[in-house]
Design a protein around this motif. Structure first.
Motif, PDB file in Angstrom:
ATOM      1  N   LEU A 174       0.829  -1.206   0.000  1.00 42.07           N
ATOM      2  CA  LEU A 174       0.000   0.000   0.000  1.00 42.07           C
ATOM      3  C   LEU A 174       0.865   1.258   0.000  1.00 42.07           C
ATOM      4  CD1 LEU A 174      -2.801  -1.058   2.531  1.00 42.07           C
ATOM      5  CD2 LEU A 174      -2.948  -0.948   0.031  1.00 42.07           C
ATOM      6  N   GLY A 175       1.964   1.217   0.753  1.00 41.12           N
ATOM      7  CA  GLY A 175       2.872   2.357   0.767  1.00 41.12           C
ATOM      8  C   GLY A 175       3.512   2.594  -0.591  1.00 41.12           C
ATOM      9  N   THR A 176       3.889   1.506  -1.272  1.00 41.63           N
ATOM     10  CA  THR A 176       4.483   1.627  -2.606  1.00 41.63           C
ATOM     11  C   THR A 176       3.489   2.233  -3.587  1.00 41.63           C
ATOM     12  OG1 THR A 176       5.876  -0.310  -2.184  1.00 41.63           O
ATOM     13  CG2 THR A 176       5.601   0.363  -4.476  1.00 41.63           C
ATOM     14  N   MET A 177       2.240   1.789  -3.515  1.00 40.84           N
ATOM     15  CA  MET A 177       1.204   2.349  -4.383  1.00 40.84           C
ATOM     16  C   MET A 177       0.996   3.831  -4.097  1.00 40.84           C
ATOM     17  SD  MET A 177      -1.518  -0.820  -4.200  1.00 40.84           S
ATOM     18  CE  MET A 177      -2.799   0.102  -5.053  1.00 40.84           C
ATOM     19  N   ALA A 178       1.034   4.199  -2.823  1.00 45.71           N
ATOM     20  CA  ALA A 178       0.849   5.603  -2.459  1.00 45.71           C
ATOM     21  C   ALA A 178       1.994   6.460  -2.995  1.00 45.71           C
ATOM     22  CB  ALA A 178       0.752   5.736  -0.939  1.00 45.71           C
ATOM     23  N   VAL A 179       3.224   5.957  -2.892  1.00 47.60           N
ATOM     24  CA  VAL A 179       4.373   6.697  -3.417  1.00 47.60           C
ATOM     25  C   VAL A 179       4.256   6.861  -4.931  1.00 47.60           C
ATOM     26  CG1 VAL A 179       6.877   6.641  -3.761  1.00 47.60           C
ATOM     27  CG2 VAL A 179       5.907   6.005  -1.544  1.00 47.60           C
ATOM     28  N   PHE A 180       3.864   5.793  -5.619  1.00 50.86           N
ATOM     29  CA  PHE A 180       3.720   5.850  -7.076  1.00 50.86           C
ATOM     30  C   PHE A 180       2.699   6.910  -7.484  1.00 50.86           C
ATOM     31  CE2 PHE A 180       1.608   4.612 -10.999  1.00 50.86           C
ATOM     32  CZ  PHE A 180       2.677   4.401 -11.855  1.00 50.86           C
ATOM     33  N   VAL A 181       1.528   6.871  -6.863  1.00 49.97           N
ATOM     34  CA  VAL A 181       0.475   7.836  -7.203  1.00 49.97           C
ATOM     35  C   VAL A 181       0.917   9.256  -6.857  1.00 49.97           C
ATOM     36  CG1 VAL A 181      -1.880   8.569  -6.684  1.00 49.97           C
ATOM     37  CG2 VAL A 181      -1.369   6.136  -6.971  1.00 49.97           C
ATOM     38  N   GLY A 182       1.562   9.415  -5.706  1.00 44.11           N
ATOM     39  CA  GLY A 182       2.004  10.745  -5.301  1.00 44.11           C
ATOM     40  C   GLY A 182       3.043  11.331  -6.236  1.00 44.11           C
ATOM     41  N   VAL A 183       4.032  10.520  -6.630  1.00 43.72           N
ATOM     42  CA  VAL A 183       5.072  11.013  -7.538  1.00 43.72           C
ATOM     43  C   VAL A 183       4.486  11.305  -8.916  1.00 43.72           C
ATOM     44  CG1 VAL A 183       7.243  10.436  -8.694  1.00 43.72           C
ATOM     45  CG2 VAL A 183       6.906   9.822  -6.304  1.00 43.72           C
ATOM     46  N   LEU A 184       3.581  10.446  -9.380  1.00 41.34           N
ATOM     47  CA  LEU A 184       2.954  10.680 -10.680  1.00 41.34           C
ATOM     48  C   LEU A 184       2.167  11.985 -10.675  1.00 41.34           C
ATOM     49  CD1 LEU A 184       2.268   9.730 -13.529  1.00 41.34           C
ATOM     50  CD2 LEU A 184       0.360   8.419 -12.562  1.00 41.34           C
ATOM     51  N   ALA A 185       1.407  12.229  -9.602  1.00 40.43           N
ATOM     52  CA  ALA A 185       0.640  13.473  -9.510  1.00 40.43           C
ATOM     53  C   ALA A 185       1.569  14.681  -9.451  1.00 40.43           C
ATOM     54  CB  ALA A 185      -0.263  13.434  -8.276  1.00 40.43           C
ATOM     55  N   ALA A 186       2.646  14.567  -8.672  1.00 41.61           N
ATOM     56  CA  ALA A 186       3.594  15.677  -8.568  1.00 41.61           C
ATOM     57  C   ALA A 186       4.296  15.933  -9.896  1.00 41.61           C
ATOM     58  CB  ALA A 186       4.623  15.384  -7.475  1.00 41.61           C
ATOM     59  N   TYR A 187       4.579  14.866 -10.640  1.00 41.40           N
ATOM     60  CA  TYR A 187       5.242  15.029 -11.937  1.00 41.40           C
ATOM     61  C   TYR A 187       4.298  15.660 -12.957  1.00 41.40           C
ATOM     62  CZ  TYR A 187       7.780  13.956 -16.211  1.00 41.40           C
ATOM     63  OH  TYR A 187       8.435  14.066 -17.424  1.00 41.40           O
ATOM     64  N   LYS A 188       3.053  15.198 -12.986  1.00 44.49           N
ATOM     65  CA  LYS A 188       2.100  15.724 -13.960  1.00 44.49           C
ATOM     66  C   LYS A 188       1.768  17.185 -13.697  1.00 44.49           C
ATOM     67  CE  LYS A 188       0.354  13.769 -16.810  1.00 44.49           C
ATOM     68  NZ  LYS A 188       0.766  13.605 -18.229  1.00 44.49           N
ATOM     69  N   THR A 189       1.759  17.590 -12.432  1.00 42.18           N
ATOM     70  CA  THR A 189       1.478  18.984 -12.093  1.00 42.18           C
ATOM     71  C   THR A 189       2.739  19.839 -12.058  1.00 42.18           C
ATOM     72  OG1 THR A 189       1.593  18.427  -9.728  1.00 42.18           O
ATOM     73  CG2 THR A 189      -0.582  18.377 -10.778  1.00 42.18           C
TER      74      THR A 189
END
Length: 298
Positions: A174-189
Motif C-alpha cells: 500500500l505504501g508503494t502504491m501511495a508513493v507511485f500515485v504521489g510522484v505521478l501526480a507531482a510530476y504531472k502537475t
C-alpha cells in the motif's frame, strides 16, 4: 532509451542539459549552431536551435516532386503503423512485467520456498538486471526473466518479514502504491521538474547511499549484529526514509523517460526498457518500505 534508474543504467542526461538519447537543443554559439549560421559563433543574441529528434528517419531533400506529392497525399500514419512507442505500449509492458513479479512472489509465498532459494533468486535477478542495463537494445526475454526471479525473491523475503511482523508486506504494498500515485501526480502537475541537475543529484545520492549500505553489510557480515547500525534504530529510520525518497526520485526519472520516448517517437521496443525501469524503481521502494516499517514496529 535505457532505464533511467541511475543505479542500473549508463544513460542519463547529456552535458548540455538535454535528456540523453532523445537529443537536445545545441547551445547558441556552439559548433552545431555555427554550422548552420555563420554569424552564430560568439554572437550573444543568436537563438538556440530547435531540439533534434534522433528517431527521425529519411531525407526528404532528395525526393522527387511526385514522391513528395504521394507522401503528403497519403493518409496520416499513427504510431501503430510507424512502429513508434505509445503510452499504451508502456502500460501493457509494465503490466506484464509487474504481473510476472506478483505471480512469482505469490508462488514463492504459497510454496514456502527456503530463504536460500530466495537469495539465490535475488542474485540471478541482479545479474539479469545488470546485463539488460548494459545492452544497447531491450530484450523482452531477459526483462521477463528478471521479473520472474525478482518475484521469487520478493515472495521469500516478504514471508520472512510477515512471520515476524504480521501484515507488514501488505502495508509495504500500500505504501508503494501511495508513493507511485504521489510522484505521478507531482510530476504531472510539475511540482517535480526533472532536469540535468535533478538527475546528477539523484545519481550522486544513490551512489553514496549504496556505498554506505555496502559498508554496513560488510561490518554486519564480519562483525555480527547490524553492522554500523544503518538499518536499525534512529539511523535506520533516517536511512529508510532516504531510501524511499531515492526510489521516488527514480520514478520521476522513469516518468520523464516515458514522456520523452512517446513525444519523440522512440521505437516500440523501447517500451520494454521503460517497463524495466519502472519495475526496478517500484521494487526498490517496496523493499525500503519493508525495512522502514519493520523498524517502526519493533
Amino acid at each position: 532509451m535505457r532505464s533511467s534508474n541511475p543505479v542500473f543504467s549508463r544513460r542519463g542526461f547529456s552535458r548540455d542539459g538535454g535528456y540523453a538519447g532523445f537529443g537536445a537543443a545545441p547551445q547558441a554559439g556552439g559548433p552545431a549552431a555555427a554550422q548552420g549560421n555563420p554569424y552564430a559563433g560568439g554572437n550573444p543574441y543568436a537563438q538556440p536551435q530547435a531540439p533534434t529528434n534522433p528517431y527521425a528517419v529519411g531525407d526528404q531533400q532528395n525526393l522527387t516532386p511526385d514522391q513528395l506529392q504521394q507522401m503528403y497525399g497519403a493518409p496520416p500514419a499513427g504510431p501503430l503503423q510507424t512502429g513508434r512507442m505509445t503510452m499504451d505500449d508502456v502500460v501493457m509492458r509494465t503490466g506484464m512485467t509487474l504481473g510476472t513479479v506478483i505471480v512469482a512472489a505469490a508462488a514463492a509465498w504459497i510454496l514456502d520456498l527456503p530463504v536460500a532459494v530466495g537469495f539465490g533468486a535475488a542474485l540471478v535477478a541482479m545479474v539479469l538486471g545488470l546485463v539488460q542495463s548494459f545492452k544497447r537494445k531491450a530484450s523482452p526475454a531477459l526483462i521477463m526473466s528478471y521479473a520472474l526471479f525478482e518475484g521469487l525473491f520478493l515472495g521469500v523475503i516478504s514471508q520472512v518479514y510477515n512471520e515476524r511482523w504480521s501484515g507488514i508486506p501488505m502495508q509495504a504494498v500500500l505504501g508503494t502504491m501511495a508513493v507511485f500515485v504521489g510522484v505521478l501526480a507531482a510530476y504531472k502537475t510539475r511540482l517535480i521538474r526533472v532536469n540535468a541537475r535533478f538527475q546528477r543529484f539523484v545519481l550522486g545520492a544513490a551512489i553514496g547511499f549504496l556505498l554506505l549500505m555496502s559498508v554496513n553489510l560488510l561490518f554486519a557480515a564480519f562483525g555480527g549484529g547490524d553492522g554500523l547500525g544503518f538499518r536499525s534504530g534512529g539511523l535506520g529510520i533516517v536511512f529508510g526514509i532516504v531510501g524511499v525518497v531515492l526510489g521516488a526520485a527514480f520514478l520521476a526519472l522513469d516518468f520523464k523517460q516515458v514522456e520523452d520516448g512517446v513525444r519523440y517517437g522512440a521505437p516500440r521496443e523501447e517500451s520494454w526498457l521503460a517497463a524495466f525501469g519502472l519495475t526496478l524503481s517500484l521494487v526498490w521502494i517496496y523493499l525500503e518500505l519493508l525495512r522502514l516499517i519493520s523498524i517502526f514496529r519493533d
